[in-house]
Each structure stands twice: as structure tokens, then as C-alpha cells.
Design an enzyme around this catalytic site. Structure first.
Site, PDB file in Angstrom:
ATOM      1  N   LYS A   9       0.837  -1.208   0.000  1.00 21.17           N
ATOM      2  CA  LYS A   9       0.000   0.000   0.000  1.00 21.17           C
ATOM      3  C   LYS A   9       0.874   1.263   0.000  1.00 21.17           C
ATOM      4  O   LYS A   9       2.081   1.193   0.272  1.00 21.17           O
ATOM      5  CB  LYS A   9      -0.908  -0.033   1.230  1.00 21.17           C
ATOM      6  CG  LYS A   9      -1.899  -1.188   1.224  1.00 21.17           C
ATOM      7  CD  LYS A   9      -2.834  -1.096   2.419  1.00 21.17           C
ATOM      8  CE  LYS A   9      -3.836  -2.237   2.399  1.00 21.17           C
ATOM      9  NZ  LYS A   9      -4.864  -2.079   3.468  1.00 21.17           N
ATOM     10  N   TYR A  49     -12.192  -1.550  -3.784  1.00 21.43           N
ATOM     11  CA  TYR A  49     -12.753  -1.852  -2.460  1.00 21.43           C
ATOM     12  C   TYR A  49     -14.281  -1.772  -2.455  1.00 21.43           C
ATOM     13  O   TYR A  49     -14.876  -1.491  -1.409  1.00 21.43           O
ATOM     14  CB  TYR A  49     -12.164  -0.902  -1.423  1.00 21.43           C
ATOM     15  CG  TYR A  49     -10.771  -1.289  -0.939  1.00 21.43           C
ATOM     16  CD1 TYR A  49     -10.552  -2.496  -0.271  1.00 21.43           C
ATOM     17  CD2 TYR A  49      -9.685  -0.442  -1.121  1.00 21.43           C
ATOM     18  CE1 TYR A  49      -9.300  -2.849   0.186  1.00 21.43           C
ATOM     19  CE2 TYR A  49      -8.412  -0.787  -0.659  1.00 21.43           C
ATOM     20  CZ  TYR A  49      -8.231  -1.987  -0.003  1.00 21.43           C
ATOM     21  OH  TYR A  49      -6.987  -2.345   0.466  1.00 21.43           O
ATOM     22  N   PHE A  57     -15.301   3.138   7.267  1.00 23.24           N
ATOM     23  CA  PHE A  57     -13.914   3.438   6.896  1.00 23.24           C
ATOM     24  C   PHE A  57     -13.703   3.584   5.383  1.00 23.24           C
ATOM     25  O   PHE A  57     -12.590   3.846   4.931  1.00 23.24           O
ATOM     26  CB  PHE A  57     -12.955   2.374   7.458  1.00 23.24           C
ATOM     27  CG  PHE A  57     -13.267   0.951   7.036  1.00 23.24           C
ATOM     28  CD1 PHE A  57     -12.818   0.446   5.829  1.00 23.24           C
ATOM     29  CD2 PHE A  57     -14.009   0.114   7.871  1.00 23.24           C
ATOM     30  CE1 PHE A  57     -13.090  -0.857   5.443  1.00 23.24           C
ATOM     31  CE2 PHE A  57     -14.298  -1.203   7.492  1.00 23.24           C
ATOM     32  CZ  PHE A  57     -13.838  -1.686   6.276  1.00 23.24           C
ATOM     33  N   ARG A  85      -2.000 -14.298   3.804  1.00 20.05           N
ATOM     34  CA  ARG A  85      -2.673 -13.663   4.939  1.00 20.05           C
ATOM     35  C   ARG A  85      -1.957 -13.957   6.258  1.00 20.05           C
ATOM     36  O   ARG A  85      -1.873 -13.110   7.140  1.00 20.05           O
ATOM     37  CB  ARG A  85      -4.131 -14.088   4.990  1.00 20.05           C
ATOM     38  CG  ARG A  85      -4.891 -13.538   3.786  1.00 20.05           C
ATOM     39  CD  ARG A  85      -6.332 -13.952   3.767  1.00 20.05           C
ATOM     40  NE  ARG A  85      -7.104 -13.363   4.849  1.00 20.05           N
ATOM     41  CZ  ARG A  85      -7.518 -12.105   4.865  1.00 20.05           C
ATOM     42  NH1 ARG A  85      -7.211 -11.290   3.881  1.00 20.05           N
ATOM     43  NH2 ARG A  85      -8.233 -11.661   5.867  1.00 20.05           N
ATOM     44  N   THR A  91      -5.588  -7.709  10.178  1.00 11.45           N
ATOM     45  CA  THR A  91      -5.793  -6.362   9.618  1.00 11.45           C
ATOM     46  C   THR A  91      -5.349  -5.284  10.606  1.00 11.45           C
ATOM     47  O   THR A  91      -4.669  -4.326  10.228  1.00 11.45           O
ATOM     48  CB  THR A  91      -7.299  -6.162   9.288  1.00 11.45           C
ATOM     49  OG1 THR A  91      -7.727  -7.256   8.488  1.00 11.45           O
ATOM     50  CG2 THR A  91      -7.529  -4.868   8.543  1.00 11.45           C
ATOM     51  N   ARG A 102       2.482  -6.907   9.256  1.00  8.53           N
ATOM     52  CA  ARG A 102       1.701  -5.794   9.822  1.00  8.53           C
ATOM     53  C   ARG A 102       2.107  -5.514  11.262  1.00  8.53           C
ATOM     54  O   ARG A 102       2.169  -4.355  11.679  1.00  8.53           O
ATOM     55  CB  ARG A 102       0.216  -6.099   9.702  1.00  8.53           C
ATOM     56  CG  ARG A 102      -0.296  -5.912   8.260  1.00  8.53           C
ATOM     57  CD  ARG A 102      -1.671  -6.489   8.109  1.00  8.53           C
ATOM     58  NE  ARG A 102      -2.325  -6.127   6.872  1.00  8.53           N
ATOM     59  CZ  ARG A 102      -3.410  -6.750   6.414  1.00  8.53           C
ATOM     60  NH1 ARG A 102      -3.925  -7.756   7.095  1.00  8.53           N
ATOM     61  NH2 ARG A 102      -3.962  -6.362   5.278  1.00  8.53           N
ATOM     62  N   ASN A 112      -1.890  -0.159   7.029  1.00  5.89           N
ATOM     63  CA  ASN A 112      -1.359  -1.455   7.470  1.00  5.89           C
ATOM     64  C   ASN A 112      -0.435  -2.098   6.426  1.00  5.89           C
ATOM     65  O   ASN A 112      -0.287  -3.304   6.373  1.00  5.89           O
ATOM     66  CB  ASN A 112      -2.501  -2.376   7.896  1.00  5.89           C
ATOM     67  CG  ASN A 112      -3.485  -2.676   6.782  1.00  5.89           C
ATOM     68  OD1 ASN A 112      -3.316  -2.188   5.668  1.00  5.89           O
ATOM     69  ND2 ASN A 112      -4.486  -3.487   7.058  1.00  5.89           N
ATOM     70  N   HIS A 115      -1.872  -5.483   1.502  1.00  4.21           N
ATOM     71  CA  HIS A 115      -3.198  -6.087   1.316  1.00  4.21           C
ATOM     72  C   HIS A 115      -3.020  -7.475   0.714  1.00  4.21           C
ATOM     73  O   HIS A 115      -2.097  -7.718  -0.046  1.00  4.21           O
ATOM     74  CB  HIS A 115      -4.033  -5.230   0.340  1.00  4.21           C
ATOM     75  CG  HIS A 115      -5.258  -5.929  -0.158  1.00  4.21           C
ATOM     76  ND1 HIS A 115      -6.438  -5.949   0.542  1.00  4.21           N
ATOM     77  CD2 HIS A 115      -5.467  -6.685  -1.273  1.00  4.21           C
ATOM     78  CE1 HIS A 115      -7.323  -6.681  -0.125  1.00  4.21           C
ATOM     79  NE2 HIS A 115      -6.763  -7.133  -1.231  1.00  4.21           N
ATOM     80  N   GLU A 126      -9.864  -9.419  -7.816  1.00  4.76           N
ATOM     81  CA  GLU A 126      -8.774  -8.466  -7.582  1.00  4.76           C
ATOM     82  C   GLU A 126      -7.632  -8.637  -8.591  1.00  4.76           C
ATOM     83  O   GLU A 126      -7.042  -7.659  -9.035  1.00  4.76           O
ATOM     84  CB  GLU A 126      -8.261  -8.616  -6.143  1.00  4.76           C
ATOM     85  CG  GLU A 126      -9.305  -8.164  -5.132  1.00  4.76           C
ATOM     86  CD  GLU A 126      -8.864  -8.301  -3.682  1.00  4.76           C
ATOM     87  OE1 GLU A 126      -7.735  -8.782  -3.429  1.00  4.76           O
ATOM     88  OE2 GLU A 126      -9.655  -7.914  -2.800  1.00  4.76           O
TER      89      GLU A 126
HETATM   90  P1  CMP Z   1      -7.292  -4.621   3.588  1.00  2.00           P
HETATM   91  O1  CMP Z   1      -6.801  -5.985   3.865  1.00  2.00           O
HETATM   92  O2  CMP Z   1      -6.700  -3.898   2.438  1.00  2.00           O
HETATM   93  O3  CMP Z   1      -8.898  -4.642   3.424  1.00  2.00           O
HETATM   94  C1  CMP Z   1      -9.724  -3.531   3.711  1.00  2.00           C
HETATM   95  C2  CMP Z   1      -8.970  -2.412   4.353  1.00  2.00           C
HETATM   96  O4  CMP Z   1      -9.757  -1.447   5.009  1.00  2.00           O
HETATM   97  C3  CMP Z   1      -8.094  -2.975   5.446  1.00  2.00           C
HETATM   98  O5  CMP Z   1      -7.031  -3.722   4.897  1.00  2.00           O
HETATM   99  C4  CMP Z   1      -7.681  -1.697   6.170  1.00  2.00           C
HETATM  100  O6  CMP Z   1      -6.617  -1.029   5.523  1.00  2.00           O
HETATM  101  C5  CMP Z   1      -8.932  -0.822   6.027  1.00  2.00           C
HETATM  102  N1  CMP Z   1      -9.675  -0.671   7.260  1.00  2.00           N
HETATM  103  C6  CMP Z   1      -9.783   0.479   7.960  1.00  2.00           C
HETATM  104  N2  CMP Z   1     -10.554   0.306   9.037  1.00  2.00           N
HETATM  105  C7  CMP Z   1     -10.958  -0.980   9.042  1.00  2.00           C
HETATM  106  C8  CMP Z   1     -11.776  -1.745   9.920  1.00  2.00           C
HETATM  107  N3  CMP Z   1     -12.341  -1.235  11.006  1.00  2.00           N
HETATM  108  N4  CMP Z   1     -11.953  -3.057   9.622  1.00  2.00           N
HETATM  109  C9  CMP Z   1     -11.396  -3.595   8.503  1.00  2.00           C
HETATM  110  N5  CMP Z   1     -10.609  -2.892   7.632  1.00  2.00           N
HETATM  111  C10 CMP Z   1     -10.386  -1.602   7.902  1.00  2.00           C
END
Ligand code: CMP
Length: 139
Positions: A9, A49, A57, A85, A91, A102, A112, A115, A126
Site C-alpha cells: 500500500k 474496495y 472506513f 494472509r 488487519t 503488519r 497497514n 493487502h 482483484e
Molecule cells: P485490507 O486488507 O486492504 O482490506 C480492507 C482495508 O480497510 C483494510 O485492509 C484496512 O486497511 C482498512 N480498514 C480500515 N478500518 C478498518 C476496519 N475497522 N476493519 C477492517 N478494515 C479496515
């Protein structure tokens, strides 16, 4: 063999973690079969997304994801989705296991650094979002 999509990211790129993330994946049996640097605009980030549209968010996430260059890659390997993962960690970096990307490098749940697709259907969507068949390779 399974394929998944991963993104370093914009915060990961700013922190000079492109090499570190790829190294972690390669060292753990994942093969990079597609790779490029991109700079998403807001609409592209919203499309990527789309499943999160409506969540609290969403606005902040898509603004962040379109705030700078990112590196997208297709990873291939045995159980590539779950392995990726596992290496990323949860996350929320506060919940992520010791030694995960992470846990080591993320700033917070949004920033974070990396992805990874969370299921077969999302991986297929994706990968197609960023790569056509001429941009992925067998070796
Ligand atoms: P990612 O794995 O890219 O998938 C969705 C993204 O939303 C997640 O990582 C975070 O960067 C972002 N995000 C921000 N807030 C939240 C939340 N409360 N729960 C899940 N994802 C979040």
C-alpha cells in the site's frame, strides 16, 4: 496451485518496504508471477474496495489508497491465499501475531502496509482488476 493478489500500500511504499514484503513472500514459497507499480485515482480505489462501500472506513480508506503509488503483485503457490494472509498478520496490527509484516511495520488498522485477497472469489476479482493474461507469467 492457487493465485492471490497482494498490494504494498502507499504507506508501505513510502516506508521503503517494497523489497521487504516481496522477500517475505518469496522466502515462504510464494512465487511472484505478476508485478507492477500503480497510482490509483479515487474512482479506481473505490472500485477495488467496492465490497466495503457503505462501511464507516470506506471514504478514508479509498482516499488513503489513492494518496500515492502502490505495488500490486500476483502471487502463486500452494494455499497462496491463506499463506499470504498468515505472513501479513491480522488487519489490525495490534491483533497481528509477532513476526508478521503488519505487526512489524503497520501504523494502524488503515495504514497497514499490505493487502492480500481474503477468498477465492475476491482473489479472482482483484487479480483481474489490475492484470490481464499477458501481464502474468509461468516460470
Ligand atoms: P485490507 O486488507 O486492504 O482490506 C480492507 C482495508 O480497510 C483494510 O485492509 C484496512 O486497511 C482498512 N480498514 C480500515 N478500518 C478498518 C476496519 N475497522 N476493519 C477492517 N478494515 C479496515
Amino acid at each position: 496451485m492457487e493465485k492471490t493478489l497482494s498490494i504494498v500500500k502507499p504507506d508501505g511504499v513510502q516506508k521503503h518496504l517494497i523489497g521487504e514484503v516481496i522477500k517475505r513472500f518469496e522466502e515462504n514459497g510464494l512465487k511472484v508471477v505478476g508485478l507492477k507499480m500503480i497510482y490509483m485515482d479515487k474512482k479506481e480505489a473505490e472500485g477495488f474496495y467496492a465490497v466495503h462501500r457503505g462501511k464507516p472506513f470506506f471514504e478514508s480508506l479509498t482516499t488513503f489508497m489513492s494518496s500515492g503509488p502502490a505495488v500490486v503483485m500476483v502471487l502463486e503457490g500452494k494455499e497462496a491465499i491463506s499463506k499470504t494472509r498468515e505472513l501479513m498478520g491480522a488487519t489490525d496490527p495490534k491483533q497481528a501475531k509477532e513476526g508478521t509484516l503488519r505487526r512489524q511495520y503497520a501504523t494502524n488498522i488503515e495504514r497497514n502496509i499490505v493487502h492480500g485477497s481474503d477468498a477465492h472469489e475476491t482473489a479472482a476479482f482483484e487479480i483481474k482488476y489490475f492484470f490481464n493474461s499477458l501481464e502474468m507469467f509461468e516460470y
